[in-house]
Design a protein around this motif. Structure first.
Motif, mmCIF file in Angstrom:
data_model
loop_
_atom_site.group_PDB
_atom_site.id
_atom_site.type_symbol
_atom_site.label_atom_id
_atom_site.label_comp_id
_atom_site.label_asym_id
_atom_site.label_seq_id
_atom_site.Cartn_x
_atom_site.Cartn_y
_atom_site.Cartn_z
ATOM 1 N N LEU A 199 28.880 31.423 -9.684
ATOM 2 C CA LEU A 199 29.973 31.812 -10.572
ATOM 3 C C LEU A 199 30.994 30.704 -10.789
ATOM 4 N N ASP A 200 31.289 29.910 -9.769
ATOM 5 C CA ASP A 200 32.263 28.824 -9.933
ATOM 6 C C ASP A 200 31.775 27.782 -10.938
ATOM 7 N N SER A 201 30.517 27.382 -10.811
ATOM 8 C CA SER A 201 29.960 26.405 -11.750
ATOM 9 C C SER A 201 29.836 27.002 -13.148
ATOM 10 N N ALA A 202 29.459 28.269 -13.222
ATOM 11 C CA ALA A 202 29.373 28.948 -14.521
ATOM 12 C C ALA A 202 30.739 28.974 -15.189
ATOM 13 N N ASP A 203 31.762 29.265 -14.401
ATOM 14 C CA ASP A 203 33.132 29.316 -14.914
ATOM 15 C C ASP A 203 33.537 27.963 -15.507
ATOM 16 N N SER A 204 33.277 26.905 -14.779
ATOM 17 C CA SER A 204 33.635 25.560 -15.226
ATOM 18 C C SER A 204 32.916 25.200 -16.530
ATOM 19 N N ASP A 205 31.600 25.406 -16.571
ATOM 20 C CA ASP A 205 30.815 25.028 -17.752
ATOM 21 C C ASP A 205 31.127 25.901 -18.964
ATOM 22 N N LEU A 206 31.247 27.206 -18.762
ATOM 23 C CA LEU A 206 31.504 28.089 -19.898
ATOM 24 C C LEU A 206 32.905 27.871 -20.467
ATOM 25 N N LYS A 207 33.870 27.566 -19.609
ATOM 26 C CA LYS A 207 35.215 27.263 -20.114
ATOM 27 C C LYS A 207 35.206 25.962 -20.911
ATOM 28 N N ARG A 208 34.423 24.984 -20.448
ATOM 29 C CA ARG A 208 34.297 23.718 -21.191
ATOM 30 C C ARG A 208 33.636 23.967 -22.552
ATOM 31 N N ALA A 209 32.605 24.814 -22.573
ATOM 32 C CA ALA A 209 31.935 25.164 -23.836
ATOM 33 C C ALA A 209 32.916 25.858 -24.788
ATOM 34 N N ALA A 210 33.778 26.711 -24.234
ATOM 35 C CA ALA A 210 34.759 27.423 -25.053
ATOM 36 C C ALA A 210 35.799 26.475 -25.644
#
Length: 198
Positions: free
Chosen positions: A141-152
């Motif tokens: 979840l931490d890595s997902a959070d970082s990548d998805l926020k960057r994508a956003a």
């Protein structure tokens, strides 16, 4: 051009030594063939084309992936050749991550997207979205959070990114709830043991 988006380029590198320009040309043509297969939903053939394109580029210049192939020596490239090589490598790895996403092969999505980001750390929204989605699917979840926020940040109005962010938020709430239950259960047991001792 042959039917189905194939340019007629021989896929496997020949034994005969090709020039740097010829290798780059063949890799670009194979990447384009892969793109046609990807667009038509033929992910298996797209993967094959992207992988063959990568084989043509291995060992050219300061390619960071050339260490993967033992015995392949780097060759000097012009500035234009380096740019084309890097752009093609990035596209192949990024598109491979897209193919793997369609097949839900999460470990490979992460590996290919990471290879793309090693070439272009700024990436693009699709690269971060794909890797973030794979991290989310595997529970990181931490890595997902970082990548998805960057994508956003890169694509604020992308509905697919926003959908994944919503799912991530729900999984994080669920995780926090379970974590709270575990810790409160530990606290209750500790108090019970303390009371029994007294």
């Amino acid at each position: 051009m042959a039917e189905g988006g194939d340019s007629g380029v021989k896929e496997k590198p020949h034994k005969k030594e090709l020039s740097i320009s010829e290798k780059i040309e063949k890799a670009v043509a194979l990447k384009e063939d892969g793109n046609q297969h990807f667009k038509s939903g033929d992910y298996k053939d797209a993967v094959k084309k992207y992988n063959y394109a990568l084989l043509y580029l291995k060992g050219l210049g300061e390619d960071p992936t050339s260490q993967i192939v033992p015995g392949v020596k780097s060759q000097s490239l012009t500035k234009s050749q380096k740019e084309t090589r890097n752009k093609t490598l990035f596209a192949c790895y990024n598109n491979l991550s897209g193919c793997m996403l369609k097949e839900e092969r999460w470990d490979r999505v992460i590996r290919h997207a990471t290879s793309a980001l090693e070439l272009q750390p700024e990436g693009n929204s699709r690269t971060f979205y794909r890797r973030g989605t794979a991290y989310l699917a595997t529970g990181n979840l931490d890595s997902a959070d970082s990548d998805l926020k960057r994508a956003a940040v890169l694509s604020p109005n992308d509905p697919a990114v926003n959908k994944q962010l919503i799912e991530l938020g729900e999984k994080m709430k669920e995780f926090r709830k379970k974590e709270k239950e575990i810790y409160s259960g530990m606290f209750v047991r500790k108090n019970k043991i303390t009371v029994e001792k007294n």
